[in-house]
Scaffold this motif. Structure first.
Motif, mmCIF file in Angstrom:
data_model
loop_
_atom_site.group_PDB
_atom_site.id
_atom_site.type_symbol
_atom_site.label_atom_id
_atom_site.label_comp_id
_atom_site.label_asym_id
_atom_site.label_seq_id
_atom_site.Cartn_x
_atom_site.Cartn_y
_atom_site.Cartn_z
ATOM 1 N N PHE A 169 44.004 32.995 31.719
ATOM 2 C CA PHE A 169 44.372 33.387 30.044
ATOM 3 C C PHE A 169 45.131 32.097 29.721
ATOM 4 O O PHE A 169 45.272 31.933 28.510
ATOM 5 N N SER A 170 45.551 31.309 30.501
ATOM 6 C CA SER A 170 46.282 29.977 29.883
ATOM 7 C C SER A 170 45.376 29.053 28.895
ATOM 8 O O SER A 170 46.200 28.631 27.926
ATOM 9 N N LYS A 171 44.262 28.995 29.320
ATOM 10 C CA LYS A 171 43.694 27.992 28.383
ATOM 11 C C LYS A 171 42.960 28.500 27.115
ATOM 12 O O LYS A 171 42.628 27.745 26.130
ATOM 13 N N VAL A 172 42.748 30.129 26.986
ATOM 14 C CA VAL A 172 42.211 30.685 25.903
ATOM 15 C C VAL A 172 43.273 31.444 25.022
ATOM 16 O O VAL A 172 43.048 31.780 24.036
ATOM 17 N N LEU A 173 44.435 31.670 25.755
ATOM 18 C CA LEU A 173 45.665 32.355 24.985
ATOM 19 C C LEU A 173 46.736 31.320 25.030
ATOM 20 O O LEU A 173 47.075 30.697 23.949
ATOM 21 N N ALA A 174 47.453 31.320 26.295
ATOM 22 C CA ALA A 174 48.875 30.491 26.207
ATOM 23 C C ALA A 174 49.168 30.424 27.731
ATOM 24 O O ALA A 174 49.295 31.389 28.346
ATOM 25 N N PRO A 175 49.418 29.240 27.991
ATOM 26 C CA PRO A 175 49.843 28.877 29.705
ATOM 27 C C PRO A 175 51.395 29.586 29.973
ATOM 28 O O PRO A 175 51.426 30.034 30.885
ATOM 29 N N GLY A 176 52.093 29.550 28.994
ATOM 30 C CA GLY A 176 53.302 30.244 29.244
ATOM 31 C C GLY A 176 53.382 31.727 29.698
ATOM 32 O O GLY A 176 54.429 32.404 30.188
ATOM 33 N N LEU A 177 52.161 32.459 29.319
ATOM 34 C CA LEU A 177 51.941 33.992 29.799
ATOM 35 C C LEU A 177 52.191 33.911 31.449
ATOM 36 O O LEU A 177 52.498 35.140 31.898
ATOM 37 N N ARG A 178 51.685 32.743 31.899
ATOM 38 C CA ARG A 178 51.440 32.928 33.536
ATOM 39 C C ARG A 178 50.349 34.143 33.934
ATOM 40 O O ARG A 178 50.959 34.709 34.631
ATOM 41 N N LEU A 179 49.354 34.234 33.287
ATOM 42 C CA LEU A 179 48.617 35.330 33.478
ATOM 43 C C LEU A 179 47.192 34.906 33.898
ATOM 44 O O LEU A 179 46.431 34.084 33.364
ATOM 45 N N GLY A 180 46.743 35.309 35.121
ATOM 46 C CA GLY A 180 45.422 35.036 35.732
ATOM 47 C C GLY A 180 44.633 36.229 36.261
ATOM 48 O O GLY A 180 45.369 37.271 36.296
ATOM 49 N N PHE A 181 43.699 36.022 37.194
ATOM 50 C CA PHE A 181 43.014 37.096 37.650
ATOM 51 C C PHE A 181 42.117 36.476 39.004
ATOM 52 O O PHE A 181 41.614 35.263 38.979
ATOM 53 N N LEU A 182 41.641 37.090 39.639
ATOM 54 C CA LEU A 182 40.829 37.051 40.725
ATOM 55 C C LEU A 182 39.843 38.186 40.917
ATOM 56 O O LEU A 182 40.217 39.322 40.752
ATOM 57 N N VAL A 183 38.582 38.032 41.332
ATOM 58 C CA VAL A 183 37.871 39.007 41.447
ATOM 59 C C VAL A 183 37.183 38.497 42.893
ATOM 60 O O VAL A 183 36.750 37.465 43.250
ATOM 61 N N ALA A 184 37.529 39.611 43.859
ATOM 62 C CA ALA A 184 37.099 39.276 45.169
ATOM 63 C C ALA A 184 36.250 40.556 45.905
ATOM 64 O O ALA A 184 36.426 41.744 45.263
ATOM 65 N N PRO A 185 35.663 40.293 46.834
ATOM 66 C CA PRO A 185 34.709 41.343 47.529
ATOM 67 C C PRO A 185 35.616 42.313 48.035
ATOM 68 O O PRO A 185 36.631 42.271 48.577
ATOM 69 N N LYS A 186 35.002 43.458 48.083
ATOM 70 C CA LYS A 186 35.807 44.680 48.715
ATOM 71 C C LYS A 186 36.289 44.254 50.197
ATOM 72 O O LYS A 186 37.374 44.963 50.611
ATOM 73 N N ALA A 187 35.527 43.627 50.852
ATOM 74 C CA ALA A 187 36.178 43.395 52.323
ATOM 75 C C ALA A 187 37.241 42.667 52.325
ATOM 76 O O ALA A 187 37.836 42.809 53.424
ATOM 77 N N ILE A 188 37.467 41.675 51.429
ATOM 78 C CA ILE A 188 38.752 40.952 51.582
ATOM 79 C C ILE A 188 40.028 41.306 50.504
ATOM 80 O O ILE A 188 41.059 40.924 50.577
ATOM 81 N N PHE A 189 39.447 41.954 49.395
ATOM 82 C CA PHE A 189 40.343 42.458 48.339
ATOM 83 C C PHE A 189 41.701 43.042 48.857
ATOM 84 O O PHE A 189 43.045 42.837 48.308
ATOM 85 N N PRO A 190 41.979 43.841 49.985
ATOM 86 C CA PRO A 190 43.046 44.420 50.326
ATOM 87 C C PRO A 190 43.974 43.444 51.070
ATOM 88 O O PRO A 190 45.042 43.643 50.693
ATOM 89 N N LYS A 191 43.504 42.468 51.870
ATOM 90 C CA LYS A 191 44.513 41.502 52.245
ATOM 91 C C LYS A 191 45.040 40.668 50.824
ATOM 92 O O LYS A 191 46.208 40.380 51.278
ATOM 93 N N LEU A 192 44.276 40.343 50.261
ATOM 94 C CA LEU A 192 44.839 39.526 48.887
ATOM 95 C C LEU A 192 45.826 40.263 48.200
ATOM 96 O O LEU A 192 46.774 39.868 47.774
ATOM 97 N N LEU A 193 45.693 41.546 48.117
ATOM 98 C CA LEU A 193 46.616 42.382 47.539
ATOM 99 C C LEU A 193 47.733 42.687 48.188
ATOM 100 O O LEU A 193 49.011 42.576 47.849
#
Length: 401
Positions: free
Chosen positions: A238-262
């Motif tokens: 969201f840094s480039k479309v709202l504001a970088p000071g928010l420090r807000l992003g996201f990732l979308v991951a396959p269910k096989a790897i999502f738990p380890k990223l969490l």
């Protein structure tokens, strides 16, 4: 008493960001900075955030100031899933503290010392920094203005002839849209070829897309992840479309790897600030981004045009190569033989202009004749002045001054 601190081996792999160091120079009021990848503060929706802040505190202030789920705020995860151009389960969306955190989590979960990771030539410096503490072998894949070359990707993904599976690359990291640092966009044909090679080789793709909404004339082709969601991790911000000071992003991951990223995120910060997540969710309701982002595109296109015009005018006859990006924030230059842009930077700063030398963006042998310019924080008048000063520095370096 003097204490001796023993550093972990991984700490030796950590290096300061070349861009962050250059930004210290740009704090001087007399320097026009074409260096940092900073969005224009003119685009920050301050009044909307003020209203959202009041709304969040008034409607559910206690929850907004409490600990929260590590996965992220459920309505925001749902909103992210709905924004993406393929069928995304919100349960596969992880809200991160900036997309840079997403790179850090991916590195921790997927890389071991000595393991191979493939990157573009050149690539995003922040990704190299995020990967480096895990001590991988970063391997550059040959690239042109359309992205990585499919044939070279096929060769690099395989590993050495007859090698064990462990020798194969863990993933390839790609920025297909208005790439940082080059501003290049991967064509539809190249995306199809790269996706086919990755599927054939069993090579996961990490797709980083912080700039994809900043197109000027037409949107870029569909994401690589849309073609094979189970073989990709997708990063957004969201840094480039709202504001970088928010420090807000996201990732979308396959269910096989999502738990380890969490689990990796839980060990880092427990969760991204829930107040920020709730505030952004409030700002985004009622289609705000659909109204707001076109104003950013219009501003950045005007500034890109100013920079291209200035380069064509001031660099005429100097054998300088540059691209005309179709979106994003950056433009990439290649200067004549014999110029090292790291050394050129000092000449430019003497003339009150700053840029980022290209060498830090290379995982392999750097092209020292390259540099990155950002066109989004300077006015057209400042751009004209800065490019003229940069051209003077180039002429002096070539002995033509």
């Amino acid at each position: 008493m003097t204490m001796t601190w023993t550093l972990a081996a991984r700490a030796e792999k950590m290096n300061p960001s070349a861009i962050r160091e250059i930004l210290k120079v740009t704090e001087r009021p007399d320097v026009i900075s074409l260096a940092g990848g900073l969005p224009s503060p003119k685009t920050f929706p301050v009044s909307e955030f003020a209203a959202a802040c009041a709304e969040v505190l008034a409607t559910d202030g206690q929850a907004a100031l409490q600990y929260a789920a590590s996965e992220g705020y459920a309505p925001l995860r749902q909103a992210v899933a709905g924004m993406l151009p393929w069928d995304v389960d919100p349960a596969q969306v992880l809200i991160t503290t900036g997309s840079q955190q997403g790179l850090d989590l991916i590195a921790k979960v997927l890389l071991d010392p000595g393991s191979k990771v493939l990157v573009e030539t050149p690539t995003y410096l922040g990704a190299l920094q995020a990967f480096s503490p895990m001590e991988p072998q970063a391997v550059s894949v040959a690239s042109d203005h359309e992205g990585v070359l499919a044939d070279d990707l096929r060769d690099k993904a395989r590993g050495t002839e007859g090698a064990a599976f462990a020798d194969r690359a863990r993933f390839i990291y790609l920025l297909p849209n208005f790439q940082n640092p080059t501003g290049h966009t991967m064509s539809e044909a190249r995306r199809a070829a790269v996706s086919a090679v990755a599927a054939e080789a069993g090579l996961p793709i990490v797709e980083d897309n912080p700039y994809g909404e900043l197109w000027f004339d037409q949107p870029p082709p569909a994401p690589l992840t849309a073609r094979n969601p189970e073989g990709c991790i997708y990063l957004g911000s969201f840094s480039k479309v709202l504001a970088p000071g928010l420090r807000l992003g996201f990732l979308v991951a396959p269910k096989a790897i999502f738990p380890k990223l969490l689990q990796a995120k839980q060990a880092v910060d427990l969760h991204t600030p829930i107040f920020t997540q709730r505030m952004v969710t409030a700002v985004m309701k009622d289609g705000f981004l659909d109204r707001h982002v076109p104003t950013i595109r219009a501003l950045y296109r005007q500034q890109r045009d100013a920079m291209v015009a200035a380069l064509r005018r001031e660099m005429h006859g100097l054998d300088v190569e540059f691209n005309v990006p179709a979106g994003g924030m950056f433009l990439w230059l290649r200067l004549p033989e014999g110029i090292d842009t790291t050394a050129l930077l000092a000449r430019a700063v003497e003339r009150h202009v700053a840029f980022v030398p290209g060498a830090p963006f290379y995982a392999g042998e750097p092209d020292v004749r390259t540099l990155r310019l950002s066109f989004v924080t300077a006015t057209p008048e400042q751009i004209a002045t800065a490019v003229a000063a940069l051209a003077d520095a180039v002429r002096e370096a070539l002995g033509k001054g």
